[in-house]
Design a protein around this motif. Structure first.
Motif, short mmCIF file in Angstrom:
data_model
loop_
_atom_site.label_atom_id
_atom_site.label_comp_id
_atom_site.label_asym_id
_atom_site.label_seq_id
_atom_site.Cartn_x
_atom_site.Cartn_y
_atom_site.Cartn_z
N ALA A 1 0.69 -1.10 -0.12
CA ALA A 1 -0.03 -0.20 -0.03
C ALA A 1 0.93 1.20 0.02
O ALA A 1 0.48 2.17 -0.38
CB ALA A 1 -1.17 0.02 1.24
N LEU B 1 3.05 1.21 -3.56
CA LEU B 1 2.00 1.27 -4.62
C LEU B 1 1.48 2.69 -4.70
O LEU B 1 0.44 3.13 -5.45
CB LEU B 1 0.96 0.24 -5.07
N GLY B 2 1.75 3.78 -3.60
CA GLY B 2 1.29 4.96 -3.60
C GLY B 2 -0.14 5.12 -3.03
O GLY B 2 -0.52 6.15 -3.08
N LEU B 3 -0.75 4.15 -2.56
CA LEU B 3 -1.98 4.12 -2.00
C LEU B 3 -2.42 4.96 -0.77
O LEU B 3 -3.04 5.65 -0.77
CB LEU B 3 -2.60 2.69 -2.02
N LEU C 1 8.09 -7.19 -6.67
CA LEU C 1 7.42 -6.62 -7.69
C LEU C 1 7.87 -5.02 -8.02
O LEU C 1 7.86 -4.64 -8.95
CB LEU C 1 5.97 -6.00 -6.58
N THR D 1 11.16 -4.36 -8.16
CA THR D 1 12.11 -4.80 -8.99
C THR D 1 11.72 -4.88 -10.64
O THR D 1 12.26 -4.40 -11.39
CB THR D 1 12.94 -6.07 -8.54
N ALA D 2 10.65 -5.68 -10.49
CA ALA D 2 9.98 -5.66 -11.95
C ALA D 2 9.34 -4.38 -12.50
O ALA D 2 9.24 -4.17 -13.44
CB ALA D 2 8.73 -6.65 -11.75
N LEU D 3 9.16 -3.46 -11.43
CA LEU D 3 8.80 -2.02 -11.87
C LEU D 3 9.86 -1.11 -12.21
O LEU D 3 9.76 -0.04 -12.49
CB LEU D 3 7.85 -1.60 -10.91
N GLY D 4 11.34 -1.87 -12.08
CA GLY D 4 12.42 -1.04 -12.31
C GLY D 4 12.69 -0.09 -11.06
O GLY D 4 13.38 1.03 -11.27
N ARG D 5 11.93 -0.35 -9.92
CA ARG D 5 12.12 0.43 -8.87
C ARG D 5 13.06 -0.14 -7.67
O ARG D 5 13.23 -1.39 -7.54
CB ARG D 5 10.74 0.86 -8.18
N ASP E 1 13.71 10.32 -2.90
CA ASP E 1 13.52 9.11 -3.65
C ASP E 1 13.08 7.96 -2.75
O ASP E 1 13.27 6.76 -2.67
CB ASP E 1 14.90 8.56 -4.50
N TYR F 1 6.84 7.38 -0.91
CA TYR F 1 6.63 8.83 -1.25
C TYR F 1 6.27 9.51 0.04
O TYR F 1 5.10 10.20 -0.21
CB TYR F 1 5.27 8.43 -2.29
N PHE G 1 2.26 10.79 -10.99
CA PHE G 1 2.57 10.09 -9.72
C PHE G 1 2.56 8.46 -10.20
O PHE G 1 3.20 7.58 -9.72
CB PHE G 1 1.47 10.53 -8.70
N ILE H 1 5.10 5.42 -9.86
CA ILE H 1 4.66 4.22 -9.35
C ILE H 1 4.99 3.02 -10.36
O ILE H 1 5.29 1.96 -9.72
CB ILE H 1 3.02 4.25 -8.68
N ALA I 1 14.02 0.73 -15.87
CA ALA I 1 14.25 -0.67 -16.39
C ALA I 1 13.04 -1.48 -15.70
O ALA I 1 12.38 -0.92 -15.21
CB ALA I 1 15.48 -1.06 -15.83
N GLY I 2 13.21 -2.75 -15.84
CA GLY I 2 12.18 -3.55 -15.32
C GLY I 2 11.19 -4.32 -16.35
O GLY I 2 11.81 -4.62 -17.57
N GLU I 3 10.10 -4.88 -16.28
CA GLU I 3 9.31 -5.85 -17.12
C GLU I 3 8.02 -4.92 -17.65
O GLU I 3 7.26 -4.52 -16.69
CB GLU I 3 8.79 -6.97 -16.31
N LYS J 1 4.55 -3.32 -15.43
CA LYS J 1 4.38 -1.83 -15.32
C LYS J 1 3.13 -1.67 -15.90
O LYS J 1 2.32 -0.56 -15.35
CB LYS J 1 5.58 -1.16 -16.32
N PHE K 1 -7.06 4.16 -7.37
CA PHE K 1 -7.21 5.50 -7.07
C PHE K 1 -8.56 6.06 -7.38
O PHE K 1 -9.27 7.06 -6.60
CB PHE K 1 -6.58 6.44 -7.93
#
Lengths: 306, 306
Positions: A71, A74-76, A204, A206-210, A244, A248, B13, B17, B23-25, B29, B40
């Motif tokens: 939560a 993912l910015g919720l 998750l 990492t998959a988002l590149g974060r 960073d 957030y 935003f 997120i 990078a990543g998948e 994303k 949201f």
């Protein structure tokens, strides 16, 4: 909308799923209808395969104990704050200390002390931190008897209760402000933390590149009768993740200067005579319209019912 | 879309997120961006409170082990089937036995027997059921060596493995069809079941004005080299929930007649001489285009990796 989710067959199916026309709770029906319709649309729009769906479901099941971190990441949680900020602006509440996210690591019931407290139990490694200031209203009036409920990580980024090797309530205290609205505590300068290594939230991100790092920070609940509850944090300036944060939570007004005192500096009120850091920070509360605003949300929390 | 979720601030935003530009998948994303944007929008559209959000999150966390039942009860599993049905129709596959949902209670690795099997271990209470038929292709040709992987509940609606009081693989077997594509098994007539009493899925269904009952049914995986894997169920006709299944799995073509044999009737091939029920049902498979179609989805299953 896609062809399938636009069909009258699916519209009727969604009504069945949400129990439209049956007994039950209207608000739950309405929101479940929306969430399931959105999931149908997502599956259809992106041609989600059975394998992908079940993999995702099991990924959530296995990651369920960390959903508080999801939560945040993912910015919720930040989104809920943005909504609350908008509501504050609408009623002219623009002067109080900004709110920011609670995170999932609060523990209820920390020891309550008057005016001053020591958080580190005397043997937590790290540079000494003195933090002090006042709790006041927007006109500058002191709020005596306010509760400063503070919690933060140690130099490894770990929190007591969640790290069972740490003493109970280590780096957690409730401090009641004195007649001048003043609080002061001694602790150690915290480090940031990362989501658990190998966790599903880490995978998750990492998959988002974060990444899953948070900058060093100190959490607060500030409360007093007649005032709106404040959930906030301050950041320790200079942290590489300061702007960073995976959760957030950083706000410019919540990055107070850190004053470094060397051995040659004046001895501080707690009798310290070594290099230490000091932060001076006032918490400014808005008045509560109704008593319910004096309390934090009813989110489930560790030991809250103990 | 609402005012807040339409804003450029929220668009930016959401990109943050979902790790847009990092990078990543890419697929993760894209789908995470859609799911979070929808959440949201749901929060904003229905003015979801902090209390409601955290209550819902903790409701999911506490209910996580049952999320397979949520996927069934909220129609997601049925929706995946509807999509697969549409794809079949598009390529002219309209003659095979209809698919229906797997549900969350399959256990891999049931004993493999040739042609005939007894599922009830000889001491499971209930009326005897004989089920038999052929596995064949759409032109009527027998498929020898097909695997009929069957599982069902007992008369209490309980499944072995999940009910630890039952013997291993009770009411679960894999049967290899004979040279004529024939299978036959002896078991007991199952009862329907309800979601666990006191579970969060039960509470959710109650809030939706719904129940958590399934009509009596028998699950099947049917597979054979060169043919598309079939996940299906048959229902026991006459069940009060036959057309009111909380998991939406009933299909008219999957309700075979149940033949009641009384003591005065002919003795059946297995030597029975008591009142029993019989179901005759053929499974019709479509050809596989690629080998991957011969297998069930890669959904995580009990004992699948044991």
């Amino acid at each position: 909308m896609t062809k399938l989710t636009q069909s009258s067959e699916i519209e009727a199916f969604l009504d069945q799923i949400a129990g439209v026309g049956k007994a039950g709770e209207q608000r739950v029906k309405t929101i479940v209808h929306k969430i399931v319709a959105d999931l149908f649309e997502t599956i259809d729009q992106f041609d989600v395969t059975d394998d992908e769906f079940w993999h995702a479901l099991n990924f959530v099941i296995a990651g369920a104990p960390e959903l508080g971190l999801w939560a945040a990441g993912l910015g919720l949680e930040r989104f809920l704050d943005l909504r609350a900020d908008l509501k504050d602006q609408a009623v002219g509440f623009v002067e109080g200390t900004p709110r920011t996210i609670e995170g999932p690591l609060y523990v209820a019931g920390a020891p309550l002390e008057k005016g001053t407290a020591r958080l580190d139990d005397g043997n937590e490694p790290g540079e000494v931190l003195i933090m002090q200031g006042r709790v006041r209203d927007t006109r500058g009036n002191a709020i005596a008897g306010a509760i400063v409920d503070v919690w933060h990580a140690n130099t490894k980024g770990n929190y007591s209760y969640f790290d069972k090797t740490l003493p109970d309530y280590n780096l957690r205290r409730r401090i009641e402000t004195d007649a001048n609205g003043h609080y002061i505590f001694r602790s150690i300068v915290p480090s940031g933390y990362a989501v658990p290594s190998g966790s599903n939230i880490e995978k998750l991100l990492t998959a988002l590149g974060r990444h899953g790092n948070r900058p060093a920070h100190i959490h607060f609940f500030i409360s007093a009768p007649g005032y709106r509850h404040l959930t906030t944090q301050i950041n320790i300036e200079g942290d590489p993740y300061l702007h960073d944060d995976f959760a957030y939570a950083t706000k410019d007004a919540l990055i107070p200067p850190v004053i470094r005192h060397t051995k040659t500096a004046a001895i501080n009120p707690l009798g310290l005579n070594e290099t230490y850091s000091e932060i001076v920070f006032d918490f400014v509360l808005n008045p509560a319209d109704v008593a319910a605003e004096e309390n934090e949300s009813s989110r489930a929390r560790a030991l809250a019912d103990a």
